[in-house]
Every structure is written in structure tokens, then in C-alpha cells.
Scaffold this active site. Structure first.
Site, mmCIF file in Angstrom:
data_model
loop_
_atom_site.group_PDB
_atom_site.id
_atom_site.type_symbol
_atom_site.label_atom_id
_atom_site.label_comp_id
_atom_site.label_asym_id
_atom_site.label_seq_id
_atom_site.Cartn_x
_atom_site.Cartn_y
_atom_site.Cartn_z
ATOM 1 N N TYR A 1 0.852 -1.198 0.000
ATOM 2 C CA TYR A 1 0.000 0.000 0.000
ATOM 3 C C TYR A 1 0.885 1.244 0.000
ATOM 4 O O TYR A 1 0.714 2.162 -0.820
ATOM 5 C CB TYR A 1 -0.930 -0.005 1.227
ATOM 6 C CG TYR A 1 -1.687 1.286 1.423
ATOM 7 C CD1 TYR A 1 -2.882 1.514 0.735
ATOM 8 C CD2 TYR A 1 -1.205 2.301 2.264
ATOM 9 C CE1 TYR A 1 -3.576 2.710 0.891
ATOM 10 C CE2 TYR A 1 -1.895 3.494 2.417
ATOM 11 C CZ TYR A 1 -3.079 3.694 1.734
ATOM 12 O OH TYR A 1 -3.763 4.887 1.893
HETATM 13 N N1 LIG Z 1 -9.881 7.313 5.456
HETATM 14 C C1 LIG Z 1 -8.711 7.655 5.954
HETATM 15 O O1 LIG Z 1 -8.548 7.793 7.175
HETATM 16 C C2 LIG Z 1 -7.549 7.889 5.006
HETATM 17 C C3 LIG Z 1 -6.257 8.067 5.520
HETATM 18 C C4 LIG Z 1 -5.205 8.282 4.645
HETATM 19 C C5 LIG Z 1 -5.421 8.343 3.276
HETATM 20 N N2 LIG Z 1 -6.686 8.169 2.808
HETATM 21 C C6 LIG Z 1 -6.901 8.219 1.364
HETATM 22 O O2 LIG Z 1 -7.994 9.084 1.106
HETATM 23 C C7 LIG Z 1 -8.784 8.567 0.021
HETATM 24 C C8 LIG Z 1 -10.226 8.398 0.474
HETATM 25 O O3 LIG Z 1 -10.264 7.565 1.631
HETATM 26 P P1 LIG Z 1 -11.560 6.697 1.981
HETATM 27 O O4 LIG Z 1 -11.348 6.135 3.322
HETATM 28 O O5 LIG Z 1 -12.773 7.472 1.669
HETATM 29 O O6 LIG Z 1 -11.391 5.531 0.890
HETATM 30 P P2 LIG Z 1 -12.181 4.138 0.820
HETATM 31 O O7 LIG Z 1 -13.558 4.307 1.286
HETATM 32 O O8 LIG Z 1 -11.351 3.053 1.447
HETATM 33 O O9 LIG Z 1 -12.102 3.839 -0.749
HETATM 34 C C9 LIG Z 1 -12.648 4.736 -1.686
HETATM 35 C C10 LIG Z 1 -13.255 3.976 -2.813
HETATM 36 O O10 LIG Z 1 -12.276 3.374 -3.647
HETATM 37 C C11 LIG Z 1 -12.985 2.492 -4.476
HETATM 38 N N3 LIG Z 1 -12.149 1.393 -4.962
HETATM 39 C C12 LIG Z 1 -11.408 0.538 -4.256
HETATM 40 N N4 LIG Z 1 -10.849 -0.361 -5.060
HETATM 41 C C13 LIG Z 1 -11.251 -0.067 -6.318
HETATM 42 C C14 LIG Z 1 -11.028 -0.650 -7.583
HETATM 43 N N5 LIG Z 1 -10.276 -1.748 -7.721
HETATM 44 N N6 LIG Z 1 -11.602 -0.081 -8.654
HETATM 45 C C15 LIG Z 1 -12.397 1.015 -8.527
HETATM 46 N N7 LIG Z 1 -12.666 1.600 -7.354
HETATM 47 C C16 LIG Z 1 -12.082 1.058 -6.262
HETATM 48 C C17 LIG Z 1 -14.104 1.880 -3.613
HETATM 49 O O11 LIG Z 1 -15.274 1.890 -4.398
HETATM 50 P P3 LIG Z 1 -16.592 1.005 -4.072
HETATM 51 O O12 LIG Z 1 -16.954 1.329 -2.661
HETATM 52 O O13 LIG Z 1 -17.580 1.537 -5.052
HETATM 53 O O14 LIG Z 1 -16.225 -0.419 -4.254
HETATM 54 C C18 LIG Z 1 -14.149 2.823 -2.407
HETATM 55 O O15 LIG Z 1 -15.431 3.291 -2.095
HETATM 56 C C19 LIG Z 1 -8.121 7.257 -0.420
HETATM 57 O O16 LIG Z 1 -7.279 7.503 -1.530
HETATM 58 C C20 LIG Z 1 -7.289 6.859 0.785
HETATM 59 O O17 LIG Z 1 -6.148 6.100 0.459
HETATM 60 C C21 LIG Z 1 -7.743 7.932 3.630
#
Ligand SMILES: NC(=O)c1ccc[n+]([C@@H]2O[C@H](COP(=O)([O-])OP(=O)(O)OC[C@H]3O[C@@H](n4cnc5c(N)ncnc54)[C@H](OP(=O)(O)O)[C@@H]3O)[C@@H](O)[C@H]2O)c1
Length: 236
Positions: free
Chosen positions: A148
Site C-alpha cells: 500500500y
Molecule cells: N480514510 C482515511 O482515514 C484515510 C487516511 C489516509 C489516506 N486516505 C486516502 O484518502 C482517500 C479516500 O479515503 P476513503 O477512506 O474514503 O477511501 P475508501 O472508502 O477506502 O475507498 C474509496 C473507494 O475506492 C474504491 N475502490 C477501491 N478499489 C477499487 C477498484 N479496484 N476499482 C475502482 N474503485 C475502487 C471503492 O469503491 P466502491 O466502494 O464503489 O467499491 C471505495 O469506495 C483514499 O485515496 C485513501 O487512500 C484515507
């Protein structure tokens, strides 16, 4: 074909951060095209508010190319692309390369191909932006999520290369968040430990990413930068 205001494409916006940012942009009067992979309740809300929804599975080259074709049938101009889709997989001893390959595709190959093949759509907008959502963990590495972290570090590198390639027509920046939102299954001990890692000690939610996006979209003098949104983890 193209609406009077060029849309912003956001990948992986069916829930959490992507969904929140899409809804906030729609509130601003900004058209959005979002991609989803799973059928989630937020999709109906987005439809009701006028978003265009495209299915995309970004874990393979074929899925990425299918999305690029679908985008081009919906619009010939984009205001911005926000690469938000992400998977957070651990190493798997049984299938050593599976997690790496998947996350390489979602975090690096998808932004790489989309940025190359949709550049002409962005070049019809002024201003135009590409924004990569990375992760603060790339600053120090991760023993529990090696692939990751490596694939998100690769995304940070794409920010620099595409910023150089596309200036001055398209600004290219990243946002590197630390903890934004817990997952429902995170227990109290995990939450306390995670909160204690930052100087500010809060779970900020998705709004801080919308604010960061807004800043990057609105600022005409920032490119090739990754904005740290980590609650001061690096000073603790
Ligand atoms: N949440 C945190 O605390 C955190 C911390 C650090 C960085 N980030 C970054 O911030 C961003 C948003 O975070 P988040 O927590 O909202 O993300 P998340 O909910 O884990 O993922 C966002 C979306 O990515 C889509 N996804 C995953 N695999 C995929 C694939 N193979 N093809 C197409 N779509 C795919 C999923 O779609 P579906 O649901 O439709 O399957 C999911 O809803 C991400 O880039 C994450 O790495 C988040």
C-alpha cells in the site's frame, strides 16, 4: 456533449471521502462525474443531485481503459481529475504478489493511464487540475502495509512528473492525509492509539479533504506539490 461548466471526474466516490467531496462540489454548482465499483446508498443521492455515475473497476488495465472510454463518451472537457479510489490491503503470505499487483493498478496504473489519455479533455479547460489522493504514511514507510505504502509513494512521484509534463496548462498536485475517518469495526483501543499519533489528536472527517481540494483547485500558483493533511503527525 459538454455541459457549460466542465465536470470534475472523481474516482471511487460511492462512499466516505469521495462521496463527501462530490456532494460538496455539487453544492458549489460544479458538475461531477464519479466512478463507483460497488452499489452503495450514496449513489442514489449523487444521482438525485445530478452527478454522472460511471462503473469502474480499476484493478486491471482493461477496467481502466473501459473507464477512459466511458468518460470520453460523456464529455470532451474536464475541469479536473481527482484520483481518490483506493484499496488498503495487507501483505498476504499465500498470494505474495496479489495485494501489490492490485494496489499498483488502482494507485498508480489508473492515474498514469487516465492522466495520459484524458490530458486533451483537461486542456480544453482553463484552469485545469489533476489531484492525487496519496497518504501521509509514505513519509515513513509501513511494516504492516508495505505494498500500500509503496504504491502511494509511486503516486507521489507521478505528481512530480505530470506537474512538469503538463505545466502550465494543467496543475498537478497531491493531498497526503493521515487518519481521516475510522472504519466501523475499529475498536476503542485502536482508535485511542491512532488518535494519539497526531499532535492535534482528532478524527477530522472528510471535510478537510474537500477544503484541501478547494485550495488546490482555486490557487493558480501551486503545482507539483503534495499537501500534508496529517494533524501534525510529523511533529509529535
Ligand atoms: N480514510 C482515511 O482515514 C484515510 C487516511 C489516509 C489516506 N486516505 C486516502 O484518502 C482517500 C479516500 O479515503 P476513503 O477512506 O474514503 O477511501 P475508501 O472508502 O477506502 O475507498 C474509496 C473507494 O475506492 C474504491 N475502490 C477501491 N478499489 C477499487 C477498484 N479496484 N476499482 C475502482 N474503485 C475502487 C471503492 O469503491 P466502491 O466502494 O464503489 O467499491 C471505495 O469506495 C483514499 O485515496 C485513501 O487512500 C484515507
Amino acid at each position: 456533449m459538454t455541459p457549460s461548466i466542465a465536470p470534475i471526474l472523481i474516482t471511487g466516490a460511492s462512499q466516505r471521502v469521495g462521496l463527501h467531496c462530490a456532494l460538496r462540489l455539487l453544492e458549489d454548482g460544479q458538475p461531477v462525474i464519479i466512478t463507483y465499483r460497488s452499489d452503495r446508498p450514496g449513489l442514489q443521492t449523487l444521482r438525485d443531485k445530478g452527478a454522472t455515475l460511471l462503473f469502474a473497476d480499476l484493478s486491471s488495465e482493461a477496467g481502466i481503459l473501459a473507464l477512459i472510454n466511458a468518460v470520453k463518451t460523456h464529455t470532451d472537457c474536464l475541469r479536473a481529475i481527482v484520483h481518490n479510489a483506493s484499496e488498503w490491503l495487507e501483505e498476504s503470505p499465500d498470494q505474495p504478489s496479489a495485494a501489490f499487483t492490485r494496489m499498483f493498478s488502482v494507485h498508480m496504473l489508473a492515474p498514469y493511464l487516465i492522466n495520459l489519455q484524458c490530458a486533451e479533455l483537461l486542456q480544453r479547460s482553463n484552469p485545469a487540475d489533476i489531484i492525487h489522493i496519496s497518504d501521509d504514511v509514505t513519509r515513513k514507510g509501513s511494516s504492516k502495509h508495505i505494498a500500500y505504502c509503496a504504491s502511494k509513494a509511486g503516486l507521489d512521484s507521478l505528481t512530480l512528473s505530470f506537474a512538469a509534463k503538463y505545466a502550465p496548462a494543467i496543475k498537478v498536485n497531491g493531498i497526503a492525509p493521515a487518519l481521516l475517518l475510522f472504519n466501523p469495526e475499529d475498536d476503542a483501543a485502536y482508535r485511542a492509539k491512532a488518535l494519539a499519533k497526531s499532535a492535534l489528536g482528532i478524527e477530522p472527517g472528510s471535510e478537510v479533504i474537500y477544503q484541501s481540494l478547494r485550495y488546490l483547485l482555486d490557487n493558480p500558483y501551486v503545482t507539483g506539490t503534495t499537501l500534508t493533511v496529517n494533524g501534525g503527525r510529523h511533529v509529535k
